[in-house]
Scaffold this active site. Structure first.
Site, mmCIF file in Angstrom:
data_model
loop_
_atom_site.group_PDB
_atom_site.id
_atom_site.type_symbol
_atom_site.label_atom_id
_atom_site.label_comp_id
_atom_site.label_asym_id
_atom_site.label_seq_id
_atom_site.Cartn_x
_atom_site.Cartn_y
_atom_site.Cartn_z
ATOM 1 N N GLU A 57 0.805 -1.215 0.000
ATOM 2 C CA GLU A 57 0.000 0.000 0.000
ATOM 3 C C GLU A 57 0.841 1.269 0.000
ATOM 4 O O GLU A 57 1.818 1.389 0.739
ATOM 5 C CB GLU A 57 -0.922 0.008 1.222
ATOM 6 C CG GLU A 57 -1.909 1.165 1.226
ATOM 7 C CD GLU A 57 -3.039 0.924 2.193
ATOM 8 O OE1 GLU A 57 -4.104 0.468 1.740
ATOM 9 O OE2 GLU A 57 -2.859 1.175 3.404
ATOM 10 N N LYS A 59 0.613 4.684 1.231
ATOM 11 C CA LYS A 59 -0.128 5.480 2.218
ATOM 12 C C LYS A 59 0.817 6.462 2.874
ATOM 13 O O LYS A 59 1.716 6.081 3.616
ATOM 14 C CB LYS A 59 -0.769 4.567 3.270
ATOM 15 C CG LYS A 59 -1.542 5.322 4.341
ATOM 16 C CD LYS A 59 -2.349 4.397 5.232
ATOM 17 C CE LYS A 59 -1.491 3.620 6.191
ATOM 18 N NZ LYS A 59 -2.298 2.881 7.198
ATOM 19 N N LYS A 120 -8.261 2.762 -2.895
ATOM 20 C CA LYS A 120 -8.530 2.695 -1.449
ATOM 21 C C LYS A 120 -9.142 4.014 -0.985
ATOM 22 O O LYS A 120 -8.479 5.050 -0.957
ATOM 23 C CB LYS A 120 -7.208 2.428 -0.715
ATOM 24 C CG LYS A 120 -7.326 2.269 0.808
ATOM 25 C CD LYS A 120 -7.772 0.878 1.177
ATOM 26 C CE LYS A 120 -7.724 0.666 2.685
ATOM 27 N NZ LYS A 120 -6.342 0.531 3.201
ATOM 28 N N GLU A 169 -14.634 -5.190 2.601
ATOM 29 C CA GLU A 169 -13.947 -5.161 3.889
ATOM 30 C C GLU A 169 -14.928 -5.313 5.042
ATOM 31 O O GLU A 169 -15.915 -4.596 5.145
ATOM 32 C CB GLU A 169 -13.190 -3.837 4.032
ATOM 33 C CG GLU A 169 -12.504 -3.670 5.372
ATOM 34 C CD GLU A 169 -11.740 -2.363 5.451
ATOM 35 O OE1 GLU A 169 -10.785 -2.195 4.661
ATOM 36 O OE2 GLU A 169 -12.101 -1.507 6.268
ATOM 37 N N ASN A 189 -10.536 -6.531 8.035
ATOM 38 C CA ASN A 189 -9.696 -5.445 8.522
ATOM 39 C C ASN A 189 -9.357 -5.703 9.987
ATOM 40 O O ASN A 189 -10.252 -5.815 10.827
ATOM 41 C CB ASN A 189 -10.405 -4.100 8.363
ATOM 42 C CG ASN A 189 -9.453 -2.925 8.498
ATOM 43 O OD1 ASN A 189 -8.305 -3.090 8.928
ATOM 44 N ND2 ASN A 189 -9.913 -1.750 8.131
ATOM 45 N N GLU A 219 -6.149 -7.450 6.257
ATOM 46 C CA GLU A 219 -5.758 -6.050 6.075
ATOM 47 C C GLU A 219 -5.317 -5.402 7.390
ATOM 48 O O GLU A 219 -5.971 -5.569 8.408
ATOM 49 C CB GLU A 219 -6.935 -5.240 5.523
ATOM 50 C CG GLU A 219 -7.620 -5.816 4.300
ATOM 51 C CD GLU A 219 -8.898 -5.057 4.005
ATOM 52 O OE1 GLU A 219 -8.917 -3.821 4.149
ATOM 53 O OE2 GLU A 219 -9.894 -5.714 3.658
ATOM 54 N N SER A 220 -4.236 -4.695 7.329
ATOM 55 C CA SER A 220 -3.771 -3.809 8.404
ATOM 56 C C SER A 220 -3.096 -4.532 9.569
ATOM 57 O O SER A 220 -3.460 -5.658 9.920
ATOM 58 C CB SER A 220 -4.923 -2.969 8.971
ATOM 59 O OG SER A 220 -5.559 -2.224 7.955
#
Length: 263
Positions: A57, A59, A120, A169, A189, A219-220
């Site tokens: 990603e 970001k 995103k 998500e 997530n 995710e994350s």
């Protein structure tokens, strides 16, 4: 603590209305229809065919951490991710909270990025789906907590109509009721979007509530290669990782080192 997601969604609604005044719904739709010649690169296929499944990603900022890498270039980092083994990319396009932009996807494409790119953002209006297609994305993120089930179903259909895949998500057991809508990718997530706290165990806790043969994405909050190994053993095929790479001077090299440790 104030609910960050509520703030983001409230701001997003105002933002989309401003966009519509600058470029009407009818005009943006006609622009997409004018150049739409079929489906884009498949993120689902990329993850199925990847030995690591890393969705790297881009970001630069987050509401909880502030600037992560303010000077990172969308013309350099995404291409470096591709060169260092990313199966796909995720590019933040929200400006106010994440320092992103839809232009960053175009920048990445102009730098010869040809792997799938996830748009995103916090999509609360189908206008944004057209924005994603115009930007050059391959897939969009739909967040169950931001949408009614009916909206989510409509947006999945709209995305498919114009050649985009959907990563749905989810974060809670209630969110997993949306899984029956049949997105291309099922995301869990690990970050609570109300508090922005993370717990990777969330991916394991919700696993049984997702379709067995669905392509699942964690995710994350992933910073340890051993966690990727563990999640792969449980059936996850995609791993969306941003901050762990973006906080480093060379995000692409950080990705390469991470992949080398997965083995």
């Amino acid at each position: 603590m104030a609910d960050i997601l509520e703030k983001i969604v409230a701001y997003k609604k105002l933002e989309v209305e401003r966009y519509k005044k600058e470029l009407s719904y009818e005009l943006i739709r006609s622009r997409v229809e004018a150049f739409d010649k079929g489906r884009t690169e498949s993120m689902k296929a990329a993850l199925i065919g990847s030995s690591t499944g890393i969705i790297a990603e881009f970001k630069r900022k987050s509401p909880s951490k502030g600037w992560i890498n303010k000077e990172a270039s969308p013309s350099i980092v995404p291409k470096s991710y591709q060169e260092h083994g990313a199966a796909a990319l995720s590019i933040l396009t929200d400006t106010h909270f994440f320092g992103g932009s839809g232009v960053y996807i175009r920048n990445a494409r102009l730098s010869k990025v040809n792997i799938p790119i996830l748009y995103k953002n916090f999509i609360i209006d189908d206008y944004q789906i057209y924005q994603a297609r115009l930007a050059g994305a391959s897939a969009i993120l739909l967040i169950a907590a931001c949408l009614t089930k009916e909206q989510c179903s409509d947006y999945i259909a709209k995305a498919h109509e114009i050649g985009l895949e959907v990563l749905l998500e989810m974060h809670t057991e209630a969110d997993t009721e949306y899984a029956e809508l049949g997105p291309d990718l099922y995301g869990v997530n690990n970050r609570n979007l109300g508090t922005f706290e993370t717990d990777v165990n969330n991916s394991l806790q919700l696993l049984a509530r997702l379709p067995y043969d669905g392509i699942k994405v964690s995710e994350s909050g992933i910073s340890d290669p051993s966690v990727v190994k563990q999640l792969r053993d449980y059936g996850y095929r995609g791993f969306l990782i941003g901050e762990n790479f973006m906080k480093e001077p060379d995000p692409g090299l950080a990705l390469a080192n991470f992949i080398a440790q997965i083995g």
